[in-house]
Design a protein around this motif. Structure first.
Motif, PDB file in Angstrom:
ATOM      1  N   SER A 171       0.829  -1.205   0.000  1.00  0.00           N
ATOM      2  CA  SER A 171       0.000   0.000   0.000  1.00  0.00           C
ATOM      3  C   SER A 171       0.865   1.257   0.000  1.00  0.00           C
ATOM      4  CB  SER A 171      -0.933   0.004   1.213  1.00  0.00           C
ATOM      5  OG  SER A 171      -0.204   0.126   2.421  1.00  0.00           O
ATOM      6  N   LEU A 172       2.017   1.219   0.671  1.00  0.00           N
ATOM      7  CA  LEU A 172       2.930   2.362   0.632  1.00  0.00           C
ATOM      8  C   LEU A 172       3.525   2.531  -0.759  1.00  0.00           C
ATOM      9  CD1 LEU A 172       4.818   2.000   4.041  1.00  0.00           C
ATOM     10  CD2 LEU A 172       3.002   3.618   3.449  1.00  0.00           C
ATOM     11  N   VAL A 173       3.823   1.409  -1.422  1.00  0.00           N
ATOM     12  CA  VAL A 173       4.310   1.479  -2.806  1.00  0.00           C
ATOM     13  C   VAL A 173       3.239   2.084  -3.705  1.00  0.00           C
ATOM     14  CG1 VAL A 173       5.058   0.100  -4.788  1.00  0.00           C
ATOM     15  CG2 VAL A 173       5.925  -0.424  -2.505  1.00  0.00           C
ATOM     16  N   PHE A 174       1.996   1.655  -3.515  1.00  0.00           N
ATOM     17  CA  PHE A 174       0.878   2.205  -4.289  1.00  0.00           C
ATOM     18  C   PHE A 174       0.790   3.717  -4.090  1.00  0.00           C
ATOM     19  CE2 PHE A 174      -3.461   3.540  -4.924  1.00  0.00           C
ATOM     20  CZ  PHE A 174      -3.908   2.802  -6.012  1.00  0.00           C
ATOM     21  N   LEU A 175       0.885   4.156  -2.838  1.00  0.00           N
ATOM     22  CA  LEU A 175       0.800   5.586  -2.538  1.00  0.00           C
ATOM     23  C   LEU A 175       1.981   6.343  -3.152  1.00  0.00           C
ATOM     24  CD1 LEU A 175      -0.620   7.878  -1.044  1.00  0.00           C
ATOM     25  CD2 LEU A 175       0.698   7.275   1.002  1.00  0.00           C
ATOM     26  N   ALA A 176       3.167   5.735  -3.106  1.00  0.00           N
ATOM     27  CA  ALA A 176       4.349   6.387  -3.682  1.00  0.00           C
ATOM     28  C   ALA A 176       4.212   6.538  -5.191  1.00  0.00           C
ATOM     29  CB  ALA A 176       5.601   5.589  -3.337  1.00  0.00           C
ATOM     30  N   MET A 177       3.715   5.499  -5.864  1.00  0.00           N
ATOM     31  CA  MET A 177       3.546   5.584  -7.321  1.00  0.00           C
ATOM     32  C   MET A 177       2.496   6.632  -7.689  1.00  0.00           C
ATOM     33  SD  MET A 177       5.737   3.505  -8.638  1.00  0.00           S
ATOM     34  CE  MET A 177       6.781   4.099  -7.282  1.00  0.00           C
ATOM     35  N   TYR A 178       1.442   6.704  -6.900  1.00  0.00           N
ATOM     36  CA  TYR A 178       0.410   7.706  -7.160  1.00  0.00           C
ATOM     37  C   TYR A 178       0.961   9.120  -6.948  1.00  0.00           C
ATOM     38  CZ  TYR A 178      -4.062  10.157  -6.932  1.00  0.00           C
ATOM     39  OH  TYR A 178      -5.100  11.024  -7.145  1.00  0.00           O
ATOM     40  N   ALA A 179       1.791   9.264  -5.922  1.00  0.00           N
ATOM     41  CA  ALA A 179       2.404  10.563  -5.669  1.00  0.00           C
ATOM     42  C   ALA A 179       3.300  10.983  -6.829  1.00  0.00           C
ATOM     43  CB  ALA A 179       3.209  10.513  -4.368  1.00  0.00           C
ATOM     44  N   THR A 210     -14.024  -3.374   2.273  1.00  0.00           N
ATOM     45  CA  THR A 210     -14.650  -3.110   0.980  1.00  0.00           C
ATOM     46  C   THR A 210     -14.354  -1.696   0.501  1.00  0.00           C
ATOM     47  OG1 THR A 210     -16.437  -4.647   1.579  1.00  0.00           O
ATOM     48  CG2 THR A 210     -16.819  -3.172  -0.292  1.00  0.00           C
ATOM     49  N   VAL A 211     -14.428  -0.735   1.411  1.00  0.00           N
ATOM     50  CA  VAL A 211     -14.114   0.657   1.055  1.00  0.00           C
ATOM     51  C   VAL A 211     -12.667   0.777   0.605  1.00  0.00           C
ATOM     52  CG1 VAL A 211     -13.850   2.990   1.974  1.00  0.00           C
ATOM     53  CG2 VAL A 211     -15.881   1.653   2.534  1.00  0.00           C
ATOM     54  N   VAL A 212     -11.772   0.108   1.328  1.00  0.00           N
ATOM     55  CA  VAL A 212     -10.342   0.155   0.992  1.00  0.00           C
ATOM     56  C   VAL A 212     -10.078  -0.483  -0.363  1.00  0.00           C
ATOM     57  CG1 VAL A 212      -8.098  -0.789   1.649  1.00  0.00           C
ATOM     58  CG2 VAL A 212      -9.528   0.311   3.358  1.00  0.00           C
ATOM     59  N   LEU A 213     -10.824  -1.521  -0.689  1.00  0.00           N
ATOM     60  CA  LEU A 213     -10.643  -2.164  -1.986  1.00  0.00           C
ATOM     61  C   LEU A 213     -11.072  -1.230  -3.118  1.00  0.00           C
ATOM     62  CD1 LEU A 213      -9.970  -4.763  -3.600  1.00  0.00           C
ATOM     63  CD2 LEU A 213     -12.378  -5.385  -3.393  1.00  0.00           C
ATOM     64  N   LEU A 250      -6.458   4.374  -1.802  1.00  0.00           N
ATOM     65  CA  LEU A 250      -5.791   5.432  -1.050  1.00  0.00           C
ATOM     66  C   LEU A 250      -6.283   5.517   0.392  1.00  0.00           C
ATOM     67  CD1 LEU A 250      -5.570   8.367  -3.635  1.00  0.00           C
ATOM     68  CD2 LEU A 250      -3.712   6.917  -2.805  1.00  0.00           C
ATOM     69  N   MET A 251      -7.380   4.809   0.716  1.00  0.00           N
ATOM     70  CA  MET A 251      -7.907   4.803   2.069  1.00  0.00           C
ATOM     71  C   MET A 251      -7.280   3.713   2.931  1.00  0.00           C
ATOM     72  SD  MET A 251     -10.095   7.278   2.091  1.00  0.00           S
ATOM     73  CE  MET A 251     -11.207   7.018   3.469  1.00  0.00           C
ATOM     74  N   THR A 288      -2.254   7.362  11.210  1.00  0.00           N
ATOM     75  CA  THR A 288      -3.346   7.367  10.245  1.00  0.00           C
ATOM     76  C   THR A 288      -3.611   8.770   9.709  1.00  0.00           C
ATOM     77  OG1 THR A 288      -4.383   5.474  11.341  1.00  0.00           O
ATOM     78  CG2 THR A 288      -5.767   6.776   9.874  1.00  0.00           C
ATOM     79  N   THR A 289      -3.558   9.761  10.586  1.00  0.00           N
ATOM     80  CA  THR A 289      -3.793  11.140  10.166  1.00  0.00           C
ATOM     81  C   THR A 289      -2.757  11.593   9.147  1.00  0.00           C
ATOM     82  OG1 THR A 289      -4.820  11.698  12.286  1.00  0.00           O
ATOM     83  CG2 THR A 289      -3.960  13.525  10.973  1.00  0.00           C
ATOM     84  N   VAL A 290      -1.487  11.277   9.403  1.00  0.00           N
ATOM     85  CA  VAL A 290      -0.423  11.684   8.488  1.00  0.00           C
ATOM     86  C   VAL A 290      -0.595  11.032   7.118  1.00  0.00           C
ATOM     87  CG1 VAL A 290       2.061  11.567   8.037  1.00  0.00           C
ATOM     88  CG2 VAL A 290       1.232  12.187  10.315  1.00  0.00           C
ATOM     89  N   LEU A 291      -0.796   9.709   7.116  1.00  0.00           N
ATOM     90  CA  LEU A 291      -0.918   8.990   5.848  1.00  0.00           C
ATOM     91  C   LEU A 291      -2.189   9.385   5.101  1.00  0.00           C
ATOM     92  CD1 LEU A 291       0.271   5.416   6.913  1.00  0.00           C
ATOM     93  CD2 LEU A 291       1.520   7.098   5.553  1.00  0.00           C
ATOM     94  N   LEU A 292      -3.281   9.487   5.840  1.00  0.00           N
ATOM     95  CA  LEU A 292      -4.552   9.829   5.204  1.00  0.00           C
ATOM     96  C   LEU A 292      -4.532  11.265   4.684  1.00  0.00           C
ATOM     97  CD1 LEU A 292      -7.368   8.682   4.584  1.00  0.00           C
ATOM     98  CD2 LEU A 292      -8.133   9.636   6.764  1.00  0.00           C
TER      99      LEU A 292
END
Length: 218
Positions: free
Chosen positions: A22-30, A82-85, A89-90, A124-128
């Protein structure tokens, strides 16, 4: 019972690796959002990595659905999953699951309940906040009448929204940006309430203990 134990073993083995994914996903999106002059080949690579990461989330969801034995009842019973799927980004909202997985691997938790709540809420606050800043900046930049001309503006907006301050100097103007804002407001209220309630409970416990320890006659 066997299905439950198999599901628990699967979650224990996959939660930490999927947190890394999930961190890799967030990094690629960034990279896709912030590196506007990125060559097409690199953008395609980032997109492919994101699709691969999301496919791993889908496989994990499907396996846990199969092991649960709940069939269609699995979806309402696991609303957060389900929301995360649907909205990868959540995934920072799954920090509790990650902590439980690490706890099962290393034994009893070293932090108190109050410290765990505050730590979870802080991480959670920082990542979200970072994820929503990226998402809203992606929606708002270049839009007619936008007030988010840089990623710094999006970060400032996310901080004001998460803390429920809401200065109003920077606001989303697109439908997608406002939808993200509504979700971030709800998460901010929930996280702030969790931290405030935990801190208040800790103070009451401390004061109560000090009152019990006072000598008679004082």
């Amino acid at each position: 019972m066997d299905d439950v134990s198999r599901q628990a073993r699967w979650e224990q083995r996959t939660e930490v690796p999927l947190a890394f994914v999930s961190l890799v996903f967030l990094a690629m999106y960034a990279v896709l959002v912030l590196a506007q002059g990125l060559p097409d080949a690199w953008r395609d690579l980032c997109t492919a990595v994101m699709c691969l990461a999301w496919s791993m989330f889908v496989v994990d969801y499907g396996v846990r659905w199969r092991l649960s034995g709940l069939r269609l009842r699995f979806v309402p019973a696991h609303k957060l999953d389900t929301v995360v799927l649907v909205l990868p980004l959540m995934r920072p909202l799954r920090m509790v699951k990650l902590y439980e997985a690490v706890q099962r691997r290393h034994g009893e938790p070293r932090l108190s309940l109050y410290a765990r709540v505050i730590t979870y809420a802080g991480v959670t606050t920082v990542l979200l906040g970072f994820a929503c800043s990226l998402a809203v900046y992606d929606q708002e930049r270049g839009a007619p009448g936008t007030q988010m001309h840089s990623f710094g503006d999006a970060l400032w907006w996310a901080c004001a929204t998460l803390t429920t301050v809401g200065y109003g100097d920077v606001v989303p103007v697109t439908a997608g940006g406002r939808a993200i804002a509504v979700g971030l407001m709800a998460c901010g209220l929930a996280l702030l309430g969790a931290v405030t309630g935990s801190f208040s409970s800790w103070l009451l416990q401390v004061f109560s203990r000090e009152g019990d320890e006072e000598p008679p006659g004082r």
